[in-house]
Design a protein around this motif. Structure first.
Motif, PDB file in Angstrom:
ATOM      1  N   UNK A 158       0.837  -1.196   0.000  1.00  0.00           N
ATOM      2  CA  UNK A 158       0.000   0.000   0.000  1.00  0.00           C
ATOM      3  C   UNK A 158       0.872   1.247   0.000  1.00  0.00           C
ATOM      4  N   UNK A 159       0.323   2.313  -0.569  1.00  0.00           N
ATOM      5  CA  UNK A 159       0.992   3.606  -0.509  1.00  0.00           C
ATOM      6  C   UNK A 159       0.642   4.285   0.820  1.00  0.00           C
ATOM      7  N   UNK A 160       1.626   4.856   1.467  1.00  0.00           N
ATOM      8  CA  UNK A 160       1.407   5.497   2.752  1.00  0.00           C
ATOM      9  C   UNK A 160       0.945   6.941   2.557  1.00  0.00           C
ATOM     10  N   UNK A 161       0.537   7.543   3.682  1.00  0.00           N
ATOM     11  CA  UNK A 161       0.134   8.949   3.628  1.00  0.00           C
ATOM     12  C   UNK A 161       1.300   9.838   3.221  1.00  0.00           C
ATOM     13  N   UNK A 162       2.527   9.426   3.572  1.00  0.00           N
ATOM     14  CA  UNK A 162       3.697  10.216   3.181  1.00  0.00           C
ATOM     15  C   UNK A 162       3.846  10.249   1.665  1.00  0.00           C
ATOM     16  N   UNK A 163       3.551   9.122   0.980  1.00  0.00           N
ATOM     17  CA  UNK A 163       3.633   9.094  -0.481  1.00  0.00           C
ATOM     18  C   UNK A 163       2.619  10.066  -1.092  1.00  0.00           C
ATOM     19  N   UNK A 164       1.438  10.118  -0.517  1.00  0.00           N
ATOM     20  CA  UNK A 164       0.412  11.045  -1.015  1.00  0.00           C
ATOM     21  C   UNK A 164       0.862  12.494  -0.856  1.00  0.00           C
ATOM     22  N   UNK A 165       1.437  12.802   0.293  1.00  0.00           N
ATOM     23  CA  UNK A 165       1.885  14.172   0.542  1.00  0.00           C
ATOM     24  C   UNK A 165       3.032  14.558  -0.401  1.00  0.00           C
ATOM     25  N   UNK A 166       3.957  13.614  -0.671  1.00  0.00           N
ATOM     26  CA  UNK A 166       5.072  13.922  -1.577  1.00  0.00           C
ATOM     27  C   UNK A 166       4.570  14.170  -2.993  1.00  0.00           C
ATOM     28  N   UNK A 167       3.619  13.339  -3.460  1.00  0.00           N
ATOM     29  CA  UNK A 167       3.060  13.536  -4.796  1.00  0.00           C
ATOM     30  C   UNK A 167       2.343  14.872  -4.892  1.00  0.00           C
ATOM     31  N   UNK A 168       1.591  15.220  -3.865  1.00  0.00           N
ATOM     32  CA  UNK A 168       0.873  16.495  -3.880  1.00  0.00           C
ATOM     33  C   UNK A 168       1.853  17.666  -3.873  1.00  0.00           C
ATOM     34  N   UNK A 169       2.946  17.536  -3.113  1.00  0.00           N
ATOM     35  CA  UNK A 169       3.954  18.596  -3.072  1.00  0.00           C
ATOM     36  C   UNK A 169       4.618  18.774  -4.430  1.00  0.00           C
ATOM     37  N   UNK A 170       4.892  17.656  -5.129  1.00  0.00           N
ATOM     38  CA  UNK A 170       5.490  17.743  -6.459  1.00  0.00           C
ATOM     39  C   UNK A 170       4.555  18.440  -7.447  1.00  0.00           C
ATOM     40  N   UNK A 171       3.257  18.158  -7.349  1.00  0.00           N
ATOM     41  CA  UNK A 171       2.294  18.821  -8.223  1.00  0.00           C
ATOM     42  C   UNK A 171       2.255  20.322  -7.955  1.00  0.00           C
ATOM     43  N   UNK A 172       2.322  20.689  -6.675  1.00  0.00           N
ATOM     44  CA  UNK A 172       2.325  22.109  -6.328  1.00  0.00           C
ATOM     45  C   UNK A 172       3.575  22.793  -6.859  1.00  0.00           C
ATOM     46  N   UNK A 173       4.736  22.098  -6.743  1.00  0.00           N
ATOM     47  CA  UNK A 173       5.985  22.685  -7.234  1.00  0.00           C
ATOM     48  C   UNK A 173       5.965  22.875  -8.742  1.00  0.00           C
ATOM     49  N   UNK A 174       5.293  21.986  -9.454  1.00  0.00           N
ATOM     50  CA  UNK A 174       5.277  22.065 -10.912  1.00  0.00           C
ATOM     51  C   UNK A 174       4.199  23.014 -11.424  1.00  0.00           C
ATOM     52  N   UNK A 175       3.021  23.024 -10.777  1.00  0.00           N
ATOM     53  CA  UNK A 175       1.878  23.752 -11.320  1.00  0.00           C
ATOM     54  C   UNK A 175       1.545  25.038 -10.570  1.00  0.00           C
ATOM     55  N   UNK A 176       2.086  25.237  -9.371  1.00  0.00           N
ATOM     56  CA  UNK A 176       1.802  26.382  -8.512  1.00  0.00           C
ATOM     57  C   UNK A 176       0.651  26.040  -7.559  1.00  0.00           C
ATOM     58  N   UNK A 177       0.675  26.690  -6.405  1.00  0.00           N
ATOM     59  CA  UNK A 177      -0.292  26.385  -5.350  1.00  0.00           C
ATOM     60  C   UNK A 177      -1.731  26.662  -5.783  1.00  0.00           C
ATOM     61  N   UNK A 178      -1.924  27.688  -6.600  1.00  0.00           N
ATOM     62  CA  UNK A 178      -3.287  28.057  -6.982  1.00  0.00           C
ATOM     63  C   UNK A 178      -3.899  27.113  -8.004  1.00  0.00           C
ATOM     64  N   UNK A 179      -3.077  26.229  -8.609  1.00  0.00           N
ATOM     65  CA  UNK A 179      -3.575  25.333  -9.654  1.00  0.00           C
ATOM     66  C   UNK A 179      -3.845  23.927  -9.155  1.00  0.00           C
ATOM     67  N   UNK A 180      -3.527  23.626  -7.907  1.00  0.00           N
ATOM     68  CA  UNK A 180      -3.703  22.277  -7.367  1.00  0.00           C
ATOM     69  C   UNK A 180      -4.757  22.323  -6.267  1.00  0.00           C
ATOM     70  N   UNK A 181      -5.770  21.500  -6.422  1.00  0.00           N
ATOM     71  CA  UNK A 181      -6.856  21.445  -5.439  1.00  0.00           C
ATOM     72  C   UNK A 181      -7.047  20.010  -4.949  1.00  0.00           C
ATOM     73  N   UNK A 182      -7.537  19.906  -3.725  1.00  0.00           N
ATOM     74  CA  UNK A 182      -7.802  18.600  -3.122  1.00  0.00           C
ATOM     75  C   UNK A 182      -9.240  18.573  -2.627  1.00  0.00           C
ATOM     76  N   UNK A 183      -9.707  17.370  -2.305  1.00  0.00           N
ATOM     77  CA  UNK A 183     -11.056  17.214  -1.778  1.00  0.00           C
ATOM     78  C   UNK A 183     -11.081  17.464  -0.283  1.00  0.00           C
ATOM     79  N   UNK A 184     -12.159  18.061   0.156  1.00  0.00           N
ATOM     80  CA  UNK A 184     -12.398  18.193   1.585  1.00  0.00           C
ATOM     81  C   UNK A 184     -13.846  17.794   1.856  1.00  0.00           C
ATOM     82  N   UNK A 185     -14.114  17.404   3.073  1.00  0.00           N
ATOM     83  CA  UNK A 185     -15.473  17.036   3.454  1.00  0.00           C
ATOM     84  C   UNK A 185     -16.022  18.076   4.406  1.00  0.00           C
ATOM     85  N   UNK A 186     -17.301  18.359   4.264  1.00  0.00           N
ATOM     86  CA  UNK A 186     -17.977  19.323   5.131  1.00  0.00           C
ATOM     87  C   UNK A 186     -19.164  18.630   5.792  1.00  0.00           C
TER      88      UNK A 186
END
Length: 463
Positions: A343-371
């Motif tokens: 299984x992929x750990x939560x750390x792997x998810x965070x690293x992938x998300x960080x790489x996307x932010x570094x490549x695309x900029x913070x304003x271009x990367x969105x994640x899901x949240x629950x309300x």
């Protein structure tokens, strides 16, 4: 007690050319005197020696790189190395300008003996790219003299240390030149000869300084100024060349990251953002920001993010120096590891998300949240990747919802569980009243609901 001294003979030279990997002769000149203060192996092979006049050295070289000695750069590099060794020393003291002194006797129970301790320490030092020699000693002065003489003695035996000291010449004892000349005139050329003379007579003839120096070699009673972690992490690298492409900054930044990791781990912190200030040849300055979504302390994580960020960066002018600063710290947390490795750990998810932010900029990367809303189409929303969210829902809902529920014929589905009544929406004039079921169609698990009028709809799929 057991002491370890690490001597960096070319610290000033290697610090001045930290970003220059060219295999050419390199000279460090003494400011004002215009003499060679240090030189690398390529220069020595062509006849250049320390203390040689600059013009004489140039006559021996067809091509070379030169730089002036900078005490601040040398001191910063020594502090950086102290950070690297901080985790493996009960007490560590910088011995300026080129050494580190570590108290290691109390650390050995944590390792499988001295050899295992040294192997791990050398692995850390090798990452820094500085040449070094290290030696143990029963006193700080003993370990220092052996390391500076190039005698790498790795032993816990006090007798071995004393025997190694007897091999040193008078010139290797760091005595004043005047005293060395007088001793040589008396026919005394080695420490062994000197140690056999009565101390009282030596003090009467040469003064207290000589006796004090000899006592330091044999007595462990010296007061040391211990190294303490700085309040913030900031390091500057002056380039010996003009970096015209952003990718050319990766190598000098790579040399800083091991000390960043050591600093963060020693403080049990993770860093969420690095700021890289660039000084350009035309006098302007620019700033590059590199973010990690949940924070990280590992150098390999930051190297990947920096590399990705620099790929998207175009320099406004060639760069002559850079400063790396860490900010936005959070407490270091450990991620649960998957024993089976499936299984992929939560750390792997965070690293992938960080790489996307570094490549695309913070304003271009969105994640899901629950309300806190019972309606499935409203309960999940998009947010910016750096925003904090709270998971309100803990239900067996599918990971894939259809954009719009699809009317179906119930005869094609087999109900497995349900119903789950969901009712709400009166507060924003879009009320719903549904009974949800988990059903199977072939091998696919589906999420269905039925309205009060009896009509069935497909709303999502389970992955």
């Amino acid at each position: 007690m057991l002491w370890l001294h690490i001597h960096f003979p070319l610290l000033a030279l290697e610090s001045a050319f930290i970003a220059d990997t060219r295999p050419i002769p390199k000279l460090l000149l003494q400011p004002g005197a215009q003499k060679v203060m240090q030189c690398n192996e390529q220069a020595e092979q062509l006849g250049v020696r320390t203390g040689m006049n600059k013009k004489t050295a140039f006559c021996l070289l067809s091509d070379c790189a030169i730089s002036d000695y900078d005490a601040n750069t040398e001191q910063q590099s020594l502090q950086q190395l102290a950070l690297i060794c901080y985790r493996q020393a009960a007490q560590i003291a910088p011995v300026e300008p080129q050494g580190l002194l570590l108290e290691v006797s109390s650390m050995l129970p944590l390792f499988n003996g001295l050899q295992d301790y040294l192997q791990r320490l050398k692995k850390r030092l090798d990452q820094c790219g500085f040449s070094y020699t290290l030696s143990t000693g029963h006193t700080p002065a003993c370990a220092k003299l052996l390391a500076e003489a190039g005698i790498e003695l790795h032993s816990e035996s006090e007798n071995s240390h004393r025997q190694a000291l007897l091999q040193l010449s008078i010139n290797q004892l760091n005595l004043p030149e005047g005293i060395c000349r007088k001793l040589a005139g008396m026919g005394i050329h080695t420490y062994q000869q000197l140690s056999e003379l009565p101390r009282k007579e030596l003090g009467y003839r040469f003064g207290y300084d000589l006796v004090n120096q000899l006592n330091k070699l044999e007595q462990d009673n010296q007061k040391l100024t211990s190294f303490t972690l700085p309040e913030r992490f900031q390091q500057t690298v002056h380039l010996s060349y003009d970096a015209e492409q952003a990718r050319g900054l990766i190598f000098p930044l790579r040399r800083i990251l091991p000390s960043l990791e050591a600093y963060l781990y020693s403080r049990q912190l993770a860093c969420e953002k690095l700021l890289i200030k660039l000084e350009h040849r035309d006098g302007r300055a620019s700033l590059i920001s590199v973010a990690s979504v949940k924070g990280s302390y590992r150098q390999q994580d930051w190297l990947a993010l920096i590399s990705t960020r620099l790929d998207q960066t175009r320099l406004i002018s060639p760069v002559i120096s850079l400063t790396l600063r860490a900010k936005s710290f959070v407490a270091l947390k450990s991620y649960a590891k998957d024993i089976l490795g499936s299984r992929h750990t939560a750390a792997d998810k965070d690293r992938l998300q960080s790489l996307l932010v570094a490549r695309l900029d913070e304003t271009q990367v969105k994640t899901l949240k629950t309300v806190a809303d019972p309606r499935p189409e409203v309960a999940s929303q998009l947010q910016l990747s750096h925003s904090q969210s709270t998971d309100y829902l803990n239900r067996q809902w599918p990971s894939l919802l259809l954009p719009c529920p699809k009317p179906i014929q119930m005869k094609h589905y087999e109900i497995l569980s349900g119903p789950e009544r969901i009712e709400g929406g009166w507060w924003d004039a879009t009320p719903v009243r549904r009974d949800y079921y988990i059903a199977r169609k072939g091998v696919q698990l589906c999420w269905l609901f039925r309205r009060d009028d009896g009509q069935w709809f497909l709303h999502g799929y389970f992955s």
